[in-house]
Design an enzyme around this catalytic site. Structure first.
Site, mmCIF file in Angstrom:
data_model
loop_
_atom_site.group_PDB
_atom_site.id
_atom_site.type_symbol
_atom_site.label_atom_id
_atom_site.label_comp_id
_atom_site.label_asym_id
_atom_site.label_seq_id
_atom_site.Cartn_x
_atom_site.Cartn_y
_atom_site.Cartn_z
ATOM 1 N N ASN A 1 -2.335 -7.254 -2.917
ATOM 2 C CA ASN A 1 -1.833 -6.421 -4.015
ATOM 3 C C ASN A 1 -0.304 -6.413 -4.125
ATOM 4 O O ASN A 1 0.227 -6.212 -5.220
ATOM 5 C CB ASN A 1 -2.357 -4.987 -3.805
ATOM 6 C CG ASN A 1 -1.638 -3.977 -4.675
ATOM 7 O OD1 ASN A 1 -1.901 -3.862 -5.865
ATOM 8 N ND2 ASN A 1 -0.696 -3.239 -4.084
ATOM 9 N N VAL B 1 5.027 -9.658 3.147
ATOM 10 C CA VAL B 1 3.967 -10.672 2.993
ATOM 11 C C VAL B 1 4.502 -12.072 2.698
ATOM 12 O O VAL B 1 3.750 -13.045 2.754
ATOM 13 C CB VAL B 1 2.953 -10.280 1.890
ATOM 14 C CG1 VAL B 1 2.245 -8.984 2.232
ATOM 15 C CG2 VAL B 1 3.613 -10.209 0.515
ATOM 16 N N ALA C 1 0.810 -1.233 0.000
ATOM 17 C CA ALA C 1 0.000 0.000 0.000
ATOM 18 C C ALA C 1 0.840 1.278 0.000
ATOM 19 O O ALA C 1 0.286 2.372 0.003
ATOM 20 C CB ALA C 1 -0.931 -0.003 1.210
ATOM 21 N N SER D 1 -2.654 -10.177 -13.126
ATOM 22 C CA SER D 1 -2.128 -9.355 -14.229
ATOM 23 C C SER D 1 -2.633 -9.951 -15.537
ATOM 24 O O SER D 1 -2.954 -11.153 -15.595
ATOM 25 C CB SER D 1 -0.596 -9.406 -14.233
ATOM 26 O OG SER D 1 -0.079 -8.846 -15.430
ATOM 27 N N TYR E 1 7.091 -14.270 -13.586
ATOM 28 C CA TYR E 1 5.986 -13.334 -13.285
ATOM 29 C C TYR E 1 4.656 -13.862 -13.828
ATOM 30 O O TYR E 1 3.656 -13.921 -13.113
ATOM 31 C CB TYR E 1 6.310 -11.963 -13.895
ATOM 32 C CG TYR E 1 5.295 -10.887 -13.579
ATOM 33 C CD1 TYR E 1 5.299 -10.260 -12.334
ATOM 34 C CD2 TYR E 1 4.343 -10.482 -14.512
ATOM 35 C CE1 TYR E 1 4.373 -9.267 -12.028
ATOM 36 C CE2 TYR E 1 3.413 -9.492 -14.222
ATOM 37 C CZ TYR E 1 3.439 -8.882 -12.972
ATOM 38 O OH TYR E 1 2.512 -7.894 -12.680
HETATM 39 P P1 NAD Z 1 4.507 -0.907 -7.183
HETATM 40 O O1 NAD Z 1 5.880 -1.468 -7.296
HETATM 41 O O2 NAD Z 1 4.290 0.531 -7.500
HETATM 42 O O3 NAD Z 1 3.955 -1.171 -5.686
HETATM 43 C C1 NAD Z 1 4.083 -2.420 -5.105
HETATM 44 C C2 NAD Z 1 4.282 -2.242 -3.599
HETATM 45 O O4 NAD Z 1 4.359 -3.566 -3.025
HETATM 46 C C3 NAD Z 1 5.582 -1.521 -3.240
HETATM 47 O O5 NAD Z 1 5.315 -0.466 -2.326
HETATM 48 C C4 NAD Z 1 6.455 -2.606 -2.618
HETATM 49 O O6 NAD Z 1 7.327 -2.135 -1.601
HETATM 50 C C5 NAD Z 1 5.399 -3.546 -2.058
HETATM 51 N N1 NAD Z 1 5.897 -4.924 -1.889
HETATM 52 C C6 NAD Z 1 6.531 -5.688 -2.810
HETATM 53 N N2 NAD Z 1 6.847 -6.871 -2.281
HETATM 54 C C7 NAD Z 1 6.386 -6.876 -1.005
HETATM 55 C C8 NAD Z 1 6.412 -7.818 0.044
HETATM 56 N N3 NAD Z 1 6.986 -9.026 -0.111
HETATM 57 N N4 NAD Z 1 5.848 -7.482 1.225
HETATM 58 C C9 NAD Z 1 5.273 -6.278 1.408
HETATM 59 N N5 NAD Z 1 5.240 -5.330 0.452
HETATM 60 C C10 NAD Z 1 5.787 -5.635 -0.741
HETATM 61 O O7 NAD Z 1 3.576 -1.868 -8.044
HETATM 62 P P2 NAD Z 1 2.124 -1.681 -8.718
HETATM 63 O O8 NAD Z 1 2.340 -1.467 -10.148
HETATM 64 O O9 NAD Z 1 1.280 -0.758 -7.943
HETATM 65 O O10 NAD Z 1 1.611 -3.179 -8.574
HETATM 66 C C11 NAD Z 1 0.613 -3.603 -7.675
HETATM 67 C C12 NAD Z 1 0.129 -4.975 -8.120
HETATM 68 O O11 NAD Z 1 -0.440 -4.862 -9.429
HETATM 69 C C13 NAD Z 1 1.229 -6.021 -8.222
HETATM 70 O O12 NAD Z 1 0.750 -7.266 -7.754
HETATM 71 C C14 NAD Z 1 1.523 -6.090 -9.708
HETATM 72 O O13 NAD Z 1 2.052 -7.334 -10.110
HETATM 73 C C15 NAD Z 1 0.138 -5.835 -10.278
HETATM 74 N N6 NAD Z 1 0.147 -5.354 -11.661
HETATM 75 C C16 NAD Z 1 0.678 -4.149 -11.985
HETATM 76 C C17 NAD Z 1 0.674 -3.734 -13.311
HETATM 77 C C18 NAD Z 1 1.245 -2.402 -13.753
HETATM 78 O O14 NAD Z 1 1.345 -2.155 -14.960
HETATM 79 N N7 NAD Z 1 1.623 -1.524 -12.862
HETATM 80 C C19 NAD Z 1 0.134 -4.553 -14.302
HETATM 81 C C20 NAD Z 1 -0.388 -5.785 -13.946
HETATM 82 C C21 NAD Z 1 -0.379 -6.166 -12.616
#
Ligand code: NAD
Length: 250
Positions: A83, A57, A11, A134, A147
């Site tokens: 997330n 997590v 978050a 995703s 991934y």
């Molecule tokens: P982001 O990197 O901006 O944010 C992800 C957050 O998760 C970060 O603050 C990070 O510190 C935290 N995090 C990662 N691993 C962690 C762990 N083990 N424990 C606790 N916190 C952890 O990413 P986002 O783009 O906002 O992605 C959010 C979700 O959406 C992810 O699951 C990602 O795979 C998915 N997603 C994103 C996209 C995109 O284009 N941005 C596309 C498809 C799916």
């Protein structure tokens, strides 16, 4: 203790932060979970009705603490938003076991651990889980052996949990985002990839964090009270067009 409470993992930024903000607008409390201490504490101090939980997590003991801290603070858990995610892209030949495990630990183990740890609390509220997969989990593409496989597994896990937890009134759904300009995406999307996405996506653009948050909070809310076991691609139409060769659209 009548105010609803969501746990949102990952978050501190991106889609998770936008989701936390939308829950707050809906009048919920939010337990904001992230392993990035500095970023999480910064955004949490700027918000009311939130609890910052600096936890990872993928670590079982951290996840147990996450649930205990949330229950101690809010007295209840109405939604778990799985997330937190990491993206590491590269050719199959370059995917080491270490890289595979780094991706699986957060994207797959993390979803399992958090879902298991929250189930008892969710039974008490007849709450729900929303997993973030995703479009990479919906179809295969290059550079994503870890991934893409992790996200396809999250989609299957969503259905497994929905099948088994329905009798307790717990709904479990999944959102499959298309590209969103977050730190995660920008680290792995070259200009060439950005241009190709614009061409291949029927809406011709990336999504915003807020657009994803709208779908996630809808699924967690009572408005979706008869929806479970579903995967919704919030992707500008990308997945529905199959391979979506830009040349075929001209
Ligand atoms: P982001 O990197 O901006 O944010 C992800 C957050 O998760 C970060 O603050 C990070 O510190 C935290 N995090 C990662 N691993 C962690 C762990 N083990 N424990 C606790 N916190 C952890 O990413 P986002 O783009 O906002 O992605 C959010 C979700 O959406 C992810 O699951 C990602 O795979 C998915 N997603 C994103 C996209 C995109 O284009 N941005 C596309 C498809 C799916």
């Amino acid at each position: 203790m009548t105010q609803k409470c969501a746990i949102v993992t990952g978050a501190a930024r991106g889609i998770g932060l936008a989701t936390a903000d939308l829950f707050l607008e809906m009048g919920w409390k939010v337990a904001m979970v992230d392993r990035d201490r500095e970023e999480l504490l910064k955004v949490a101090t700027e918000r009311k009705d939130v609890l910052a939980i600096v936890r990872d997590v993928s670590i079982p003991a951290d996840v147990e603490h996450m649930v205990a801290e949330t229950k101690g603070w809010a007295g209840r858990i109405d939604a778990l938003i799985n997330n937190a995610g990491v993206a590491e892209f590269g050719p199959i030949g370059d995917c080491t076991f270490q890289m595979w495990r780094r991706v699986m630990e957060t994207n797959l183990d993390g979803v399992f651990l958090c879902s298991q740890a929250c189930t008892e609390a969710l039974k008490e509220t007849r709450g729900s889980i929303v997993n973030i997969a995703s479009i990479s989990g919906l179809r295969a593409s290059t550079l994503r052996v870890a991934y893409g496989t992790s996200k396809a597994a999250v989609i299957q896990m969503t259905k497994q949990y929905a099948a088994e937890l329905g009798e307790f009134g717990i709904r479990v759904n999944c959102v499959a985002p298309g590209p969103v300009r977050t730190k995660l995406a920008m680290a792995v999307h070259s200009q060439e990839i950005i241009d190709a996405y614009h061409d291949a996506i029927p809406l011709n653009r990336y999504g915003s964090e807020r657009e994803l948050a709208e779908v996630i909070t809808f699924l967690a809310s009572d408005k979706a009270s008869y929806v479970t076991g579903q995967v919704i691609a919030a992707d500008g139409g990308f997945e529905s067009t199959g391979v979506g060769l830009p040349a075929l659209r001209k």
